[in-house]
Design a protein around this motif. Structure first.
Motif, PDB file in Angstrom:
ATOM      1  N   PRO B 165      -5.502  36.934 -14.927  1.00  0.00           N
ATOM      2  CA  PRO B 165      -4.628  35.867 -15.426  1.00  0.00           C
ATOM      3  C   PRO B 165      -5.404  34.552 -15.550  1.00  0.00           C
ATOM      4  CG  PRO B 165      -4.113  36.353 -13.137  1.00  0.00           C
ATOM      5  CD  PRO B 165      -5.159  37.348 -13.561  1.00  0.00           C
ATOM      6  N   ARG B 166      -4.989  33.732 -16.506  1.00  0.00           N
ATOM      7  CA  ARG B 166      -5.660  32.445 -16.707  1.00  0.00           C
ATOM      8  C   ARG B 166      -4.647  31.314 -16.707  1.00  0.00           C
ATOM      9  NH1 ARG B 166      -9.065  33.046 -22.033  1.00  0.00           N
ATOM     10  NH2 ARG B 166      -7.161  34.108 -22.664  1.00  0.00           N
ATOM     11  N   ARG B 167      -5.051  30.201 -16.208  1.00  0.00           N
ATOM     12  CA  ARG B 167      -4.190  29.012 -16.228  1.00  0.00           C
ATOM     13  C   ARG B 167      -5.056  27.802 -16.556  1.00  0.00           C
ATOM     14  NH1 ARG B 167      -2.598  31.156 -11.159  1.00  0.00           N
ATOM     15  NH2 ARG B 167      -3.712  29.501 -10.081  1.00  0.00           N
ATOM     16  N   VAL B 168      -4.462  26.868 -17.261  1.00  0.00           N
ATOM     17  CA  VAL B 168      -5.139  25.590 -17.493  1.00  0.00           C
ATOM     18  C   VAL B 168      -4.206  24.499 -16.985  1.00  0.00           C
ATOM     19  CG1 VAL B 168      -6.195  24.057 -19.167  1.00  0.00           C
ATOM     20  CG2 VAL B 168      -6.273  26.525 -19.524  1.00  0.00           C
ATOM     21  N   SER B 169      -4.708  23.628 -16.111  1.00  0.00           N
ATOM     22  CA  SER B 169      -3.856  22.604 -15.505  1.00  0.00           C
ATOM     23  C   SER B 169      -4.456  21.221 -15.723  1.00  0.00           C
ATOM     24  CB  SER B 169      -3.738  22.815 -13.990  1.00  0.00           C
ATOM     25  OG  SER B 169      -3.406  24.157 -13.701  1.00  0.00           O
ATOM     26  N   ALA B 170      -3.574  20.252 -15.833  1.00  0.00           N
ATOM     27  CA  ALA B 170      -3.988  18.845 -15.804  1.00  0.00           C
ATOM     28  C   ALA B 170      -3.383  18.246 -14.540  1.00  0.00           C
ATOM     29  CB  ALA B 170      -3.475  18.118 -17.039  1.00  0.00           C
ATOM     30  N   TYR B 171      -4.169  17.507 -13.789  1.00  0.00           N
ATOM     31  CA  TYR B 171      -3.640  16.971 -12.527  1.00  0.00           C
ATOM     32  C   TYR B 171      -3.983  15.504 -12.350  1.00  0.00           C
ATOM     33  CZ  TYR B 171      -8.407  17.690 -10.649  1.00  0.00           C
ATOM     34  OH  TYR B 171      -9.769  17.666 -10.438  1.00  0.00           O
ATOM     35  N   TYR B 172      -3.191  14.883 -11.493  1.00  0.00           N
ATOM     36  CA  TYR B 172      -3.522  13.527 -11.044  1.00  0.00           C
ATOM     37  C   TYR B 172      -3.504  13.535  -9.528  1.00  0.00           C
ATOM     38  CZ  TYR B 172       1.159  12.399  -9.405  1.00  0.00           C
ATOM     39  OH  TYR B 172       2.322  12.383  -8.688  1.00  0.00           O
ATOM     40  N   GLU B 173      -4.255  12.649  -8.951  1.00  0.00           N
ATOM     41  CA  GLU B 173      -4.262  12.510  -7.490  1.00  0.00           C
ATOM     42  C   GLU B 173      -4.348  11.032  -7.129  1.00  0.00           C
ATOM     43  OE1 GLU B 173      -6.742  16.591  -6.419  1.00  0.00           O
ATOM     44  OE2 GLU B 173      -7.742  14.647  -6.346  1.00  0.00           O
ATOM     45  N   LEU B 174      -3.459  10.592  -6.283  1.00  0.00           N
ATOM     46  CA  LEU B 174      -3.591   9.273  -5.690  1.00  0.00           C
ATOM     47  C   LEU B 174      -4.290   9.477  -4.355  1.00  0.00           C
ATOM     48  CD1 LEU B 174      -0.031   7.833  -6.372  1.00  0.00           C
ATOM     49  CD2 LEU B 174      -2.154   7.227  -7.533  1.00  0.00           C
ATOM     50  N   GLY B 175      -5.230   8.620  -4.064  1.00  0.00           N
ATOM     51  CA  GLY B 175      -5.960   8.781  -2.809  1.00  0.00           C
ATOM     52  C   GLY B 175      -6.388   7.438  -2.262  1.00  0.00           C
ATOM     53  N   THR B 176      -7.066   7.479  -1.153  1.00  0.00           N
ATOM     54  CA  THR B 176      -7.669   6.280  -0.583  1.00  0.00           C
ATOM     55  C   THR B 176      -8.806   6.759   0.309  1.00  0.00           C
ATOM     56  OG1 THR B 176      -7.227   4.209   0.598  1.00  0.00           O
ATOM     57  CG2 THR B 176      -6.000   6.150   1.349  1.00  0.00           C
ATOM     58  N   ASN B 177      -9.394   5.898   1.095  1.00  0.00           N
ATOM     59  CA  ASN B 177     -10.466   6.353   1.980  1.00  0.00           C
ATOM     60  C   ASN B 177     -10.377   5.653   3.324  1.00  0.00           C
ATOM     61  OD1 ASN B 177     -12.089   3.876   2.007  1.00  0.00           O
ATOM     62  ND2 ASN B 177     -12.517   4.339  -0.148  1.00  0.00           N
ATOM     63  N   ASP B 178     -11.172   6.117   4.262  1.00  0.00           N
ATOM     64  CA  ASP B 178     -11.124   5.610   5.645  1.00  0.00           C
ATOM     65  C   ASP B 178     -11.313   4.091   5.723  1.00  0.00           C
ATOM     66  OD1 ASP B 178     -13.641   6.300   4.634  1.00  0.00           O
ATOM     67  OD2 ASP B 178     -14.546   6.520   6.608  1.00  0.00           O
ATOM     68  N   LEU B 179     -12.174   3.526   4.879  1.00  0.00           N
ATOM     69  CA  LEU B 179     -12.438   2.080   4.950  1.00  0.00           C
ATOM     70  C   LEU B 179     -11.254   1.276   4.432  1.00  0.00           C
ATOM     71  CD1 LEU B 179     -16.153   1.962   3.746  1.00  0.00           C
ATOM     72  CD2 LEU B 179     -15.246   2.260   6.059  1.00  0.00           C
ATOM     73  N   TYR B 180     -10.635   1.760   3.361  1.00  0.00           N
ATOM     74  CA  TYR B 180      -9.463   1.071   2.830  1.00  0.00           C
ATOM     75  C   TYR B 180      -8.292   1.194   3.807  1.00  0.00           C
ATOM     76  CZ  TYR B 180     -11.886   1.031  -1.726  1.00  0.00           C
ATOM     77  OH  TYR B 180     -12.768   0.840  -2.750  1.00  0.00           O
ATOM     78  N   ILE B 181      -8.183   2.361   4.452  1.00  0.00           N
ATOM     79  CA  ILE B 181      -7.101   2.566   5.427  1.00  0.00           C
ATOM     80  C   ILE B 181      -7.289   1.612   6.614  1.00  0.00           C
ATOM     81  CG2 ILE B 181      -6.150   4.215   7.099  1.00  0.00           C
ATOM     82  CD1 ILE B 181      -6.713   6.422   4.998  1.00  0.00           C
ATOM     83  N   ALA B 182      -8.530   1.485   7.068  1.00  0.00           N
ATOM     84  CA  ALA B 182      -8.813   0.555   8.172  1.00  0.00           C
ATOM     85  C   ALA B 182      -8.446  -0.868   7.751  1.00  0.00           C
ATOM     86  CB  ALA B 182     -10.283   0.644   8.568  1.00  0.00           C
ATOM     87  N   SER B 183      -8.738  -1.207   6.514  1.00  0.00           N
ATOM     88  CA  SER B 183      -8.397  -2.551   6.029  1.00  0.00           C
ATOM     89  C   SER B 183      -6.882  -2.738   6.011  1.00  0.00           C
ATOM     90  CB  SER B 183      -8.942  -2.769   4.614  1.00  0.00           C
ATOM     91  OG  SER B 183     -10.343  -2.581   4.596  1.00  0.00           O
ATOM     92  N   PHE B 184      -6.174  -1.698   5.556  1.00  0.00           N
ATOM     93  CA  PHE B 184      -4.718  -1.797   5.467  1.00  0.00           C
ATOM     94  C   PHE B 184      -4.090  -1.966   6.851  1.00  0.00           C
ATOM     95  CE2 PHE B 184      -0.522   0.222   5.546  1.00  0.00           C
ATOM     96  CZ  PHE B 184       0.138  -0.579   4.626  1.00  0.00           C
ATOM     97  N   PHE B 185      -4.505  -1.129   7.805  1.00  0.00           N
ATOM     98  CA  PHE B 185      -3.874  -1.178   9.123  1.00  0.00           C
ATOM     99  C   PHE B 185      -4.267  -2.401   9.943  1.00  0.00           C
ATOM    100  CE2 PHE B 185      -2.807   3.249   8.163  1.00  0.00           C
ATOM    101  CZ  PHE B 185      -1.456   3.205   8.495  1.00  0.00           C
ATOM    102  N   GLY B 186      -5.294  -3.089   9.520  1.00  0.00           N
ATOM    103  CA  GLY B 186      -5.637  -4.355  10.182  1.00  0.00           C
ATOM    104  C   GLY B 186      -4.787  -5.517   9.701  1.00  0.00           C
ATOM    105  N   ASN B 187      -3.935  -5.266   8.696  1.00  0.00           N
ATOM    106  CA  ASN B 187      -3.195  -6.369   8.077  1.00  0.00           C
ATOM    107  C   ASN B 187      -1.746  -5.972   7.842  1.00  0.00           C
ATOM    108  OD1 ASN B 187      -5.433  -8.445   7.326  1.00  0.00           O
ATOM    109  ND2 ASN B 187      -6.248  -6.425   6.809  1.00  0.00           N
ATOM    110  N   LEU B 188      -1.030  -5.729   8.924  1.00  0.00           N
ATOM    111  CA  LEU B 188       0.326  -5.216   8.789  1.00  0.00           C
ATOM    112  C   LEU B 188       1.356  -6.314   8.564  1.00  0.00           C
ATOM    113  CD1 LEU B 188       0.155  -2.260  11.318  1.00  0.00           C
ATOM    114  CD2 LEU B 188       0.064  -2.192   8.824  1.00  0.00           C
ATOM    115  N   ASN B 189       0.914  -7.571   8.478  1.00  0.00           N
ATOM    116  CA  ASN B 189       1.850  -8.647   8.127  1.00  0.00           C
ATOM    117  C   ASN B 189       1.928  -8.861   6.622  1.00  0.00           C
ATOM    118  OD1 ASN B 189       2.499  -9.131  10.798  1.00  0.00           O
ATOM    119  ND2 ASN B 189       0.850 -10.625  11.064  1.00  0.00           N
TER     120      ASN B 189
END
Lengths: 276, 208
Positions: B165-189
């Motif tokens: 069987p064959r399939r062709v898919s188009a996808y999107y992904e929202l993501g982030t990374n450890d450094l951006y997450i650290a930046s976000f959680f340092g600024n919860l105000n």
């Protein structure tokens, strides 16, 4: 008929798709080191200097500016700082003594600018060690501009220099002493000079073989009054090389504190620490 | 965006070719030939998501295609990052739901996952002895982060030769990374909005 109606219906989606496309382009990051940013976030040093020069200070007028260091990833604090600095009367600009970013990423520089552009006065930066991590050097140059630069405002010549020797693995070329001497040799119509950097000369991250040449460059040049730095997140003031040059290290955004510097006459200055 | 159109253009001939196949000849009368264990289930091509201007890879599907693991090799030209970067990445994704929206079209509304990437070619990632221990708490070369996405899949007729069987898919992904997450959680105000730390990846995936 049917086709044109369908087409018209689809055309209504054009602005939506365009908006999604624009937001998407901004988010389509090739790598965290990808430094593509919209044009409004590039050449910020040049743009902010133009804003500063658009409000000239008359010869003989007292100069006042805010001096702080290490914005790093303290965005909540940056908002509070902006509110506080916007209430300071008579200041000409704000100076961030390096470590604008935490990880040397263009997105961070953009986040910091989104806060600091709300200041009523322009701001200027010098590169810090965190701004040179990874591909940070290229990101900093793209978003802000040169690592070493100088300008004259009112009666003061400012010389800003990259002193982050460790980021170059102590190659004995940073700070560029020749460039510093050349810059400090002439006042370019100013009465006094101020040197701004990130790492202070007696720090372990400053090339120890260049500490004395650096101090001598400041000490022997015409009328250098202040040597400003950041890096250590703690305030310190002293005339460490007995040559008339006062070295001041600033607090950081994280310490909720900044310094207001007032300069007049040939060598007079006053320092006020402000908590926010 | 330009890259997305390029991907679409790359994808189109494949779709057109499948569409041209008469449906009655596509039914697999013979069961698919057994696959070699190492043979990947799919190939993929994507842009963004912090994994390259272009990233190509291959992957495996497990648990009735709900769990996938992909290996990608990405590339970022010097003009965008200051030095030419090559990235090797590993993604693990779970897609619990599958909606049949048309006879040959499935939508996978939710894909959750995580990735780790290693970047080669970073200008200043430190040499031995450059920094004291723990001078920087983070890695310059290695990133990890979560992913959230979705996918539209076109069910192509099986390969006539093998019955696969064959399939062709188009996808999107929202993501982030450890450094951006650290930046976000340092600024919860509210100093750093959550939307600011997101990245987007767009890609196509061909199962064969």
């Amino acid at each position: 008929m049917c086709l044109s109606a369908t087409l018209r219906r689809w055309f209504r989606l054009v602005p939506v798709v365009a908006l999604l496309g624009l937001a998407g382009c901004d988010m389509l990051e090739f790598s965290p080191s990808d430094h593509r940013v919209p044009e409004e976030f590039t050449r910020l040093t040049e743009k902010n200097l133009a804003k500063l020069q658009a409000r000239p200070l008359a010869a003989g007028d007292t100069l006042r500016f805010v001096f702080t260091g290490d914005s790093q990833k303290f965005y909540d604090e940056a908002e509070e700082l902006v509110k506080s600095v916007n209430q300071q009367p008579g200041i000409s600009f704000l100076f961030v003594a390096g470590d604008v970013s935490d990880f040397g990423l263009a997105r961070e520089l953009r986040w910091v600018d989104e806060k600091l552009r709300r200041l009523k006065v322009p701001y200027l930066t010098v590169v810090g060690n965190h701004d040179l991590v990874g591909n940070g050097r290229e990101a900093y140059q793209h978003v802000y501009g040169p690592l070493n630069y100088s300008f004259v405002y009112g009666d003061t010549k400012f010389v800003l220099i990259d002193t982050n020797s460790r980021e170059y693995n102590f190659n004995h070329k940073v700070p560029d002493i020749n460039w510093l001497q050349t810059q400090l040799a002439t006042l370019d119509g100013a009465r006094r000079q101020v040197v701004m950097a990130h790492v202070p000369p007696d720090d372990g991250d400053f090339d120890s073989t260049l500490e004395i040449p650096y101090a001598q460059a400041l000490g022997t040049a015409p009328n250098v009054v202040l040597g400003l730095s950041g890096h250590n997140h703690s305030f310190r003031i002293g005339e460490y090389y007995d040559d008339g040059v006062t070295y001041i290290n600033s607090d950081a955004f994280s310490e909720h504190s900044y310094v207001v510097v007032t300069m007049w006459g040939d060598r007079q200055f006053r320092i006020k620490r402000v908590r926010f | 965006m330009k890259r997305f159109f390029l991907l679409a253009v790359l994808l189109l001939p494949g779709v057109a070719a499948h569409a041209a196949t008469p449906p009655d000849t596509s039914a697999a009368a013979v069961p698919p030939a057994p696959r070699k264990w190492w043979r990947p289930a799919h190939l993929l091509l994507q842009t963004g998501g912090g994994l390259g201007q272009v990233a190509a890879g291959a992957g495996y599907a497990l648990a009735k295609n709900r769990l996938e693991t992909d290996v990608l090799f990405g590339y970022v030209p010097r003009k965008y990052a200051g030095s030419t970067l090559s990235l090797a990445s590993l993604k693990v994704m779970y897609s619990p739901f599958r909606l049949q929206v048309a006879p040959k079209v499935q939508v996978l509304p939710l894909t959750v996952g995580a990735y780790a990437s290693y970047t080669h070619g970073i200008a200043n990632d430190g040499v031995r002895g450059q920094y004291p221990k723990d001078y920087y708490w983070f890695s310059v070369d290695t990133r990890v982060g979560p992913l959230l996405g979705g996918r539209v899949t076109y069910l192509a007729p099986p390969l006539a030769a093998t019955g696969q069987p064959r399939r062709v898919s188009a996808y999107y992904e929202l993501g982030t990374n450890d450094l951006y997450i650290a930046s976000f959680f340092g600024n919860l105000n509210g100093g750093l909005g959550f939307g600011k730390i997101l990245t987007l990846a767009l890609g196509v995936k061909a199962d064969f």
